[in-house]
Write a protein that holds these residues in place. Structure first.
Motif, short mmCIF file in Angstrom:
data_model
loop_
_atom_site.label_atom_id
_atom_site.label_comp_id
_atom_site.label_asym_id
_atom_site.label_seq_id
_atom_site.Cartn_x
_atom_site.Cartn_y
_atom_site.Cartn_z
N VAL A 100 -71.29 0.96 -32.80
CA VAL A 100 -71.06 -0.45 -32.51
C VAL A 100 -70.04 -1.03 -33.50
O VAL A 100 -69.17 -1.82 -33.13
CB VAL A 100 -72.39 -1.24 -32.53
N ALA A 101 -70.15 -0.61 -34.76
CA ALA A 101 -69.18 -1.06 -35.77
C ALA A 101 -67.76 -0.65 -35.37
O ALA A 101 -66.80 -1.42 -35.52
CB ALA A 101 -69.54 -0.47 -37.13
N ASP A 102 -67.62 0.57 -34.82
CA ASP A 102 -66.30 1.03 -34.36
C ASP A 102 -65.78 0.15 -33.22
O ASP A 102 -64.58 -0.13 -33.14
CB ASP A 102 -66.37 2.49 -33.89
N MET A 103 -66.70 -0.29 -32.34
CA MET A 103 -66.29 -1.18 -31.24
C MET A 103 -65.72 -2.49 -31.80
O MET A 103 -64.72 -3.01 -31.33
CB MET A 103 -67.49 -1.50 -30.34
N ILE A 104 -66.40 -3.01 -32.84
CA ILE A 104 -65.95 -4.28 -33.43
C ILE A 104 -64.60 -4.08 -34.12
O ILE A 104 -63.70 -4.91 -33.99
CB ILE A 104 -67.01 -4.84 -34.40
N ARG A 105 -64.45 -2.95 -34.81
CA ARG A 105 -63.14 -2.66 -35.44
C ARG A 105 -62.04 -2.60 -34.39
O ARG A 105 -60.92 -3.05 -34.62
CB ARG A 105 -63.20 -1.32 -36.18
N ASP A 127 -80.32 -5.27 -29.24
CA ASP A 127 -79.18 -6.09 -29.68
C ASP A 127 -78.78 -5.69 -31.09
O ASP A 127 -79.64 -5.47 -31.95
CB ASP A 127 -79.54 -7.58 -29.69
N TYR A 128 -77.49 -5.60 -31.33
CA TYR A 128 -76.96 -5.35 -32.68
C TYR A 128 -76.34 -6.66 -33.20
O TYR A 128 -75.49 -7.24 -32.53
CB TYR A 128 -75.89 -4.26 -32.65
N HIS A 129 -76.78 -7.09 -34.37
CA HIS A 129 -76.30 -8.35 -34.95
C HIS A 129 -75.41 -8.04 -36.16
O HIS A 129 -75.80 -7.28 -37.05
CB HIS A 129 -77.48 -9.21 -35.41
N PHE A 130 -74.22 -8.65 -36.18
CA PHE A 130 -73.31 -8.50 -37.32
C PHE A 130 -72.98 -9.90 -37.85
O PHE A 130 -72.42 -10.73 -37.13
CB PHE A 130 -72.03 -7.79 -36.88
N SER A 131 -73.35 -10.15 -39.09
CA SER A 131 -73.06 -11.44 -39.72
C SER A 131 -71.60 -11.46 -40.21
O SER A 131 -70.91 -10.44 -40.18
CB SER A 131 -73.99 -11.63 -40.93
N ALA A 132 -71.17 -12.63 -40.70
CA ALA A 132 -69.81 -12.75 -41.24
C ALA A 132 -69.61 -11.75 -42.39
O ALA A 132 -68.54 -11.13 -42.51
CB ALA A 132 -69.57 -14.18 -41.72
N ASP A 133 -70.64 -11.59 -43.23
CA ASP A 133 -70.53 -10.64 -44.34
C ASP A 133 -70.41 -9.21 -43.84
O ASP A 133 -69.64 -8.41 -44.39
CB ASP A 133 -71.76 -10.76 -45.27
N ASP A 134 -71.20 -8.88 -42.78
CA ASP A 134 -71.13 -7.52 -42.20
C ASP A 134 -69.71 -7.23 -41.69
O ASP A 134 -69.15 -6.16 -41.92
CB ASP A 134 -72.10 -7.37 -41.01
N VAL A 135 -69.15 -8.24 -41.01
CA VAL A 135 -67.82 -8.06 -40.42
C VAL A 135 -66.76 -7.94 -41.52
O VAL A 135 -65.86 -7.09 -41.45
CB VAL A 135 -67.49 -9.21 -39.43
N ALA A 136 -66.89 -8.77 -42.55
CA ALA A 136 -65.94 -8.69 -43.67
C ALA A 136 -65.98 -7.30 -44.30
O ALA A 136 -64.94 -6.71 -44.60
CB ALA A 136 -66.28 -9.76 -44.70
N ALA A 137 -67.20 -6.77 -44.50
CA ALA A 137 -67.35 -5.44 -45.10
C ALA A 137 -66.74 -4.35 -44.20
O ALA A 137 -66.09 -3.41 -44.69
CB ALA A 137 -68.83 -5.14 -45.34
N LEU A 138 -66.94 -4.51 -42.89
CA LEU A 138 -66.38 -3.55 -41.91
C LEU A 138 -64.87 -3.44 -42.06
O LEU A 138 -64.32 -2.34 -42.15
CB LEU A 138 -66.65 -4.05 -40.48
#
Length: 293
Positions: A240-245, A272-283
């Motif tokens: 899912v992280a790869d999808m967001i990238r 459901d997978y939840h990504f906060s602003a901090d999660d996205v910044a780290a990604l």
């Protein structure tokens, strides 16, 4: 019986093969938290049993996906299963689905299709076939499909309850008529007497004994070891992280600005997978950091 398995057999003196599928715990886990209406659950459960049956024939690593898709009250039944018989699946339907003939429920006569996809690691792209939904039940639809794909007369009987989803499969092999001219007709007539309760409650040996006692005594039957089936829907946050990238940093920031977080829905696993602003910044820090090097 709470176990889940595929168990194959062959009438050695008749050249007729078959299998019994029983999904207990795997079927219960697949339904958990879904609140499927009884009509929808029955269609999905029977599809699950048949998927395990077909996937049980995979001789090498691969993933089989079966989809019944149409414009009826039940728009989608999807199942996928690998060669280890690890499976998952889901249904998509209207909020209220009343009992009706299966072709009507699935929109079979309005362009409904059965899609089979086989994804093998060494293949560049999955093999796919599309066939019309022909038949007045899930068993009949797949019976027609199997006869077309395997070029051998086949019979399929399926049943489903909240606790279990099952099917009985029979197939006439090329030498059957040389062994017994009436064997296939006799065996399929006996099989057609099977009751849903027998499919759901009896183990393979008891079921075959009840249906085919005389033929088992006269012609002999070889019962293979059962193969376990498991519900398998592991969490895969990295995917899912790869999808967001792949969205790109700017688009991800736009979604965050609108919603405060990014939520990715995994329908087939009901998660459901939840990504906060901090999660996205780290990604993006990780991926952009790699790009800089």
């Amino acid at each position: 019986m709470s176990g889940s398995y595929v168990q194959r057999f062959i009438f050695e003196g008749l050249d007729i093969r078959g299998a019994v599928v029983h999904l207990g715990d795997a079927w219960q886990q697949m339904q958990a938290g879904r609140d499927y209406q009884p009509t929808v659950a029955q269609l999905l459960g029977e599809t699950a049993a048949v998927t395990a049956l077909i996937a049980g024939q995979l001789k090498q690593p691969g993933r089989l996906t079966l989809q019944l898709r149409g414009n009826g009250p039940v728009q989608l039944l999807v199942m996928d299963c690998n060669e280890l018989l690890q499976m998952r699946g889901m249904a998509r339907s209207n909020p209220v689905v009343l009992a009706a003939p299966v072709p009507e429920l699935l929109g079979a006569h309005q362009g409904g299709q059965l899609m089979m996809s086989l994804d093998m690691p060494e293949a560049r792209q999955p093999y796919q076939s599309f066939v019309p939904m022909v038949g007045d039940s899930i068993a009949a639809i797949f019976e027609h499909y199997l006869e077309q794909s395997e070029q051998q007369p086949s019979r399929l009987f399926a049943a489903c309850s909240q606790e279990a989803a099952t099917c009985l499969f029979l197939q006439k092999l090329p030498e059957a008529n040389h062994h017994d001219q009436d064997g296939w007709q006799r065996i399929t007539q006996l099989a057609a007497t099977v009751k849903p309760a027998e499919l759901l409650e009896l183990d393979t040996e008891s079921l075959l004994s009840r249906l085919f006692h005389e033929d088992m005594s006269e012609h002999g039957i070889r019962l293979y070891d059962p193969r376990p089936v498991a519900y398998h829907c592991p969490e895969d946050r990295n995917k899912v992280a790869d999808m967001i990238r792949s969205l790109g940093h700017a688009d991800a920031e736009t979604i965050l600005a609108e919603h405060g977080e990014i939520v990715i829905r995994d329908d087939i696993c009901n998660r459901d997978y939840h990504f906060s602003a901090d999660d996205v910044a780290a990604l993006f820090a990780v991926s952009e950091g790699k790009a800089l090097h």
